[in-house]
Write an enzyme that holds these catalytic residues in place. Structure first.
Site, PDB file in Angstrom:
ATOM      1  N   ARG A   1      -7.516   2.293  -2.631  1.00 21.79           N
ATOM      2  CA  ARG A   1      -8.454   2.228  -1.502  1.00 21.79           C
ATOM      3  C   ARG A   1      -9.123   3.591  -1.347  1.00 21.79           C
ATOM      4  NH1 ARG A   1      -8.285   0.606   4.924  1.00 21.79           N
ATOM      5  NH2 ARG A   1      -9.537  -1.243   4.583  1.00 21.79           N
TER       6      ARG A   1
ATOM      7  N   TYR B   1      -5.645  11.103   3.975  1.00 18.44           N
ATOM      8  CA  TYR B   1      -4.271  11.286   3.519  1.00 18.44           C
ATOM      9  C   TYR B   1      -4.272  12.018   2.166  1.00 18.44           C
ATOM     10  CZ  TYR B   1      -3.430   8.382   7.531  1.00 18.44           C
ATOM     11  OH  TYR B   1      -3.421   7.908   8.823  1.00 18.44           O
TER      12      TYR B   1
ATOM     13  N   GLY C   1      -9.294  -6.491   8.819  1.00 16.45           N
ATOM     14  CA  GLY C   1      -8.158  -5.867   9.467  1.00 16.45           C
ATOM     15  C   GLY C   1      -7.818  -6.543  10.779  1.00 16.45           C
ATOM     16  N   ARG C   2      -8.545  -6.156  11.851  1.00 23.32           N
ATOM     17  CA  ARG C   2      -8.243  -6.689  13.179  1.00 23.32           C
ATOM     18  C   ARG C   2      -8.312  -8.208  13.240  1.00 23.32           C
ATOM     19  NH1 ARG C   2     -12.277  -2.300  15.746  1.00 23.32           N
ATOM     20  NH2 ARG C   2     -13.037  -2.448  13.614  1.00 23.32           N
TER      21      ARG C   2
ATOM     22  N   GLN D   1       0.848  -1.188   0.000  1.00 23.60           N
ATOM     23  CA  GLN D   1       0.000   0.000   0.000  1.00 23.60           C
ATOM     24  C   GLN D   1       0.887   1.244   0.000  1.00 23.60           C
ATOM     25  OE1 GLN D   1      -2.211   1.906   3.229  1.00 23.60           O
ATOM     26  NE2 GLN D   1      -4.093   1.425   2.127  1.00 23.60           N
TER      27      GLN D   1
END
Length: 357
Positions: free
Chosen positions: A224, A177, A312-313, A98
């Protein structure tokens, strides 16, 4: 009926299942933005994922958001990543890097330079620095002539990623971002060709993705996106129109995928699924939110037309998440205190189910 455990053809890759390990910042790179042996172990432990997307990797020094994150803009960084990608491949996995340019979400104490952004508007909140959290500083607004250089930095980093053994790259166009800042209606107050109208606000994202697809091929390029996100104080107006316009431009590039976060109403996200002709990776719950993606959320989005589901987690705390979901084994909880603390505890110490007491 599509299931999480069906194989999927993604560009030149055959994924053995439809589970993607989502990108997650872990702040464990060595000085100089170098990948480490522990990072090789971490990603290799999770190689049963259909696809791994790495933590955010800065495409340039000015693009570094947090201290302790890895880069892909020096020869030394390329060399440091090679054992990581080799470890994933030797365990039968596939991994994209990424590419994450932090833009205004950075600090001079981290990079040695004033952060840059679309406009001189600071992010909301504290940013991480080598000496702890500090208020987000005022960024320097990029001149029109400078903007293409930052778009092209993704393409240069993508070439280095492929050189380092990655199977492709995902541009971080989400979560406040740099790409997200250009899409925003309050972080981007520009009056030139990169600001104002929807067509202008999507221009930087399109140029960054185009530069990357030109560098390594569309089949090795994903992005993304987080429609309607408010992280770091960004806001977006005209969300369905903005993202429909962006996807229409990106559709010409034959990309590997679009990766959507559940940051907008389901109706908006389903509309974008219909508008996007290619592969859709869906992250079904709000990142860092109270819920964690499980089998029910994954199956729900497969039913709505997503091709791949990112976790993710679940992958962070369960290296064998694919097998746990396949066989209905319990999902281990994540220790949030170890997300960014460094070291191997809470990083390499999560075990597979067979080895838990």
């Amino acid at each position: 009926m599509t299931t999480l455990f069906d194989s999927y053809r993604l560009g030149d890759l055959t994924l053995p299942n439809r589970m993607v390990m989502a990108p997650m910042t872990r702040i464990r790179a060595a000085a100089g933005g170098l990948a480490t042996p522990s990072m090789a172990t971490y990603y290799a432990q999770r190689a049963t994922a259909g696809l791994i997307v790495s933590e955010g990797v800065q495409p340039s020094l000015i693009g570094q958001s947090n201290p302790g994150t890895p880069g892909l803009h020096t020869d030394e960084q390329v060399s440091a990543w090679r054992p990581v990608t080799a470890a994933v491949h030797s365990n039968g996995g596939r991994i994209f890097a990424q590419l994450m340019h932090g833009g205004r979400v950075s600090h001079p104490d981290t990079t040695g330079a004033q952060p840059v952004g679309p406009s001189a508007v600071p992010a909301v909140g504290d940013v991480f620095t080598p000496s702890g959290p500090r208020p987000a500083p005022m960024p320097r607004a990029l001149d029109t002539a400078e903007v293409p250089e930052h778009a092209e930095s993704y393409g240069r980093a993508a070439r280095r990623a492929v050189e380092a053994g990655f199977d492709g790259v995902e541009l971080h166009g989400a979560n406040g971002y740099l790409i997200s800042q250009f899409l925003s209606s309050n972080a981007n107050l520009r009056t030139d060709r990169y600001g104002g109208s929807v067509a202008n606000r999507i221009r930087f994202a399109v140029e960054a993705v185009s530069a990357t697809a030109e560098a390594v091929g569309g089949a090795r390029t994903g992005i993304r996106l987080s429609p309607g996100v408010t992280f770091w104080g960004v806001e977006e107006t005209d969300i369905p129109e903005l993202y429909a316009a962006l996807l229409a431009e990106l559709a010409h590039l034959d990309l590997a995928y679009i990766h959507l976060e559940a940051t907008a109403d389901e109706e908006v996200l389903v509309g974008l699924r219909r508008a996007w002709p290619g592969t859709l990776v869906m992250n079904p719950v709000l990142p860092m939110g109270p819920k964690q993606t499980g089998r029910a959320e994954a199956d729900h989005w497969l039913g709505l037309g997503a091709d791949l589901i990112s976790f993710g987690r679940g992958f962070l705390a369960n290296p064998d998440l694919v097998e746990r979901l396949r066989t209905g084994l319990p999902i281990a909880p994540v220790d949030e205190a170890t997300y960014y603390q460094g070291g191997d505890a809470g990083y390499l110490t999560y075990s597979t189910y067979q080895h838990t007491a």
